[in-house]
Design a protein around this motif. Structure first.
Motif, PDB file in Angstrom:
ATOM      1  N   ASP A  35      54.594 -60.755  37.924  1.00 50.71           N
ATOM      2  CA  ASP A  35      53.921 -61.904  38.533  1.00 50.71           C
ATOM      3  C   ASP A  35      54.895 -62.945  39.075  1.00 50.71           C
ATOM      4  OD1 ASP A  35      51.566 -60.703  37.949  1.00 50.71           O
ATOM      5  OD2 ASP A  35      50.922 -62.144  36.433  1.00 50.71           O
ATOM      6  N   LYS A  55      54.948 -59.557  45.332  1.00 51.65           N
ATOM      7  CA  LYS A  55      54.277 -60.686  45.962  1.00 51.65           C
ATOM      8  C   LYS A  55      53.200 -60.262  46.958  1.00 51.65           C
ATOM      9  CE  LYS A  55      55.198 -65.127  48.117  1.00 51.65           C
ATOM     10  NZ  LYS A  55      56.243 -66.051  48.562  1.00 51.65           N
ATOM     11  N   ARG A 101      49.984 -59.586  45.142  1.00 50.36           N
ATOM     12  CA  ARG A 101      49.343 -60.814  44.648  1.00 50.36           C
ATOM     13  C   ARG A 101      48.665 -61.585  45.771  1.00 50.36           C
ATOM     14  NH1 ARG A 101      54.172 -60.949  42.001  1.00 50.36           N
ATOM     15  NH2 ARG A 101      54.963 -62.660  43.215  1.00 50.36           N
TER      16      ARG A 101
END
Length: 140
Positions: free
Chosen positions: A34, A40, A43
């Motif tokens: 995370d 990334k 996410r």
């Protein structure tokens, strides 16, 4: 490292689960993935461009890039420290690309470093692997 590297990463991974259960896996990923620049895109909603190492762990394999983390005197570890990912790059790092340590000035090299750089995964020794000898030379 990019998602295109999946086949190569799969071939060098170990055929055993990285985590014993989902809680352990998601706990480790929350503490590490995370914050990593490689995951990334996932996410941000682009799962196809996420970290291929996460996919390997979800497929029940242990990536070669996962090196055992620190253990206490009893061999116990915290979930967040179970592994150290050699590909981890923080999102806030000013230069997220890995850079090998340069050869010091005046240091000679007998062999080129490139073929010997890479991922290593250490495995613990078991007593059956090596005979232990007492100070006098006789086996214990």
């Amino acid at each position: 490292m990019s998602p295109d590297d999946y086949d190569r990463l799969y071939a060098e991974s170990h055929d055993r689960p990285a985590f014993s259960n989902g809680d352990e896996g998601y706990g480790w990923m929350a503490a590490n993935c995370d914050r990593c620049i490689h995951d990334k895109p996932a996410r941000q909603g682009n799962d196809a461009q996420g970290c291929p190492l996460v996919l390997l762990t979800l497929m029940g394999r242990t990536p070669a890039q996962f090196v055992d983390g620190p253990r206490d005197e009893n061999g116990l570890y915290g979930i967040a420290d179970q592994y150290v990912c050699t590909e981890f790059r923080g999102e806030d790092d000013p230069d997220p690309e890995p850079r090998p340590l340069p050869t010091p000035p005046g240091q000679g090299e007998l062999l080129p470093r490139e073929p010997f750089e890479g991922h290593r995964m250490l495995t613990p020794l078991t007593p059956a692997d090596h005979a232990t000898a007492a100070p006098g030379g006789e086996a214990l």
